[in-house]
Design an enzyme around this catalytic site. Sequence first.
Site, PDB file in Angstrom:
ATOM      1  N   ILE A 193     -13.857 110.874  26.043  1.00 56.45           N
ATOM      2  CA  ILE A 193     -14.582 110.857  27.101  1.00 56.45           C
ATOM      3  C   ILE A 193     -15.566 112.254  27.277  1.00 56.45           C
ATOM      4  O   ILE A 193     -15.641 113.008  26.307  1.00 56.45           O
ATOM      5  CB  ILE A 193     -13.571 110.759  28.474  1.00 56.45           C
ATOM      6  CG1 ILE A 193     -12.660 112.216  28.418  1.00 56.45           C
ATOM      7  CG2 ILE A 193     -12.964 109.854  28.523  1.00 56.45           C
ATOM      8  CD1 ILE A 193     -11.820 112.451  29.531  1.00 56.45           C
ATOM      9  N   ASP A 194     -16.749 111.715  27.980  1.00 53.53           N
ATOM     10  CA  ASP A 194     -17.749 112.612  28.011  1.00 53.53           C
ATOM     11  C   ASP A 194     -17.104 114.365  28.152  1.00 53.53           C
ATOM     12  O   ASP A 194     -16.338 114.472  28.842  1.00 53.53           O
ATOM     13  CB  ASP A 194     -18.836 112.510  29.167  1.00 53.53           C
ATOM     14  CG  ASP A 194     -19.530 111.316  28.665  1.00 53.53           C
ATOM     15  OD1 ASP A 194     -19.437 110.693  27.399  1.00 53.53           O
ATOM     16  OD2 ASP A 194     -20.391 110.856  29.639  1.00 53.53           O
ATOM     17  N   ARG A 195     -17.858 115.422  27.835  1.00 53.72           N
ATOM     18  CA  ARG A 195     -17.614 116.622  27.937  1.00 53.72           C
ATOM     19  C   ARG A 195     -17.555 117.034  29.389  1.00 53.72           C
ATOM     20  O   ARG A 195     -16.863 117.662  29.978  1.00 53.72           O
ATOM     21  CB  ARG A 195     -18.272 117.607  27.352  1.00 53.72           C
ATOM     22  CG  ARG A 195     -18.332 119.184  27.738  1.00 53.72           C
ATOM     23  CD  ARG A 195     -19.710 119.942  27.640  1.00 53.72           C
ATOM     24  NE  ARG A 195     -20.302 120.193  26.431  1.00 53.72           N
ATOM     25  CZ  ARG A 195     -19.928 121.044  25.308  1.00 53.72           C
ATOM     26  NH1 ARG A 195     -19.154 122.283  26.027  1.00 53.72           N
ATOM     27  NH2 ARG A 195     -20.491 121.101  24.383  1.00 53.72           N
ATOM     28  N   ASN A 215     -21.700 107.062  27.528  1.00 53.31           N
ATOM     29  CA  ASN A 215     -22.439 106.972  28.746  1.00 53.31           C
ATOM     30  C   ASN A 215     -22.552 105.524  29.476  1.00 53.31           C
ATOM     31  O   ASN A 215     -23.490 105.593  30.158  1.00 53.31           O
ATOM     32  CB  ASN A 215     -23.618 107.507  28.641  1.00 53.31           C
ATOM     33  CG  ASN A 215     -23.910 108.777  27.936  1.00 53.31           C
ATOM     34  OD1 ASN A 215     -24.588 109.598  27.242  1.00 53.31           O
ATOM     35  ND2 ASN A 215     -22.470 109.796  28.134  1.00 53.31           N
TER      36      ASN A 215
END
Length: 238
Positions: free
Chosen positions: A66-68, A164
Amino acid sequence: ILFADPHIVVVNKPSGMLSLRHPGDVAWNQARKDRQPSLEEVLIRRLAKRERRNASDITLLAVHRIDRETSGVLMMARTEPAQQGLIEQFAAHKTHRRYACVIPGSLPAQRLESRMIRDRGDGLRGLTSDDDESGLRMVTHIRPLRTWREYSEVECRLETGRTNQIRIQLAELGHPLCGDVKYRGPFGAEPIADRSNAPRLALHAAELGFVHPITGQEQRFQVPWPAEMLKWLAGIRK
């Protein structure tokens, strides 16, 4: 740590932390790594302490990311058979992944299907035409949860899990996520201003469900919005 056994580990990742260190950063000295630790590095140390083992004896293998900037449930494998079994579940779309996000305006429940390319023309990932064979298929099921005067909390259930994905699809609909500095509306249009004062990207991996790759047991983990986001949500509700 939400769950750990000899095969897998499930955690509640905080926002602002990479799931795995970028290959180009592996050569950083230890002091620099300690200032910006990855989730993998923190987990190895915690598991070593919890299990009274040497950190060098613990291996974590990527299954998904999962994104930062995103918080929430994330899973890693501890053995290659477990990793392979989980990757197969993700590839077959047999996992349950539910995200919560906050957007300006409101949207009805719907199924979003589109194709993504790595560079839409400005160096960012974006959408391409549905008949573009080079595009990666993205499918997200969205459902409104709560709506206030200017903002809505939306549930996003992933059928595919592209990088994203949620951010791109909602921005292209004209509803960029609060706190998103990268995707601020349809590509080529004037960026939509963010007046939400969100402390960070308003995206949270709220639920993860899968079948344990070794035991075959159904697993389901849920975590609420973290404290700083709950405080912000209370503010925008007023």
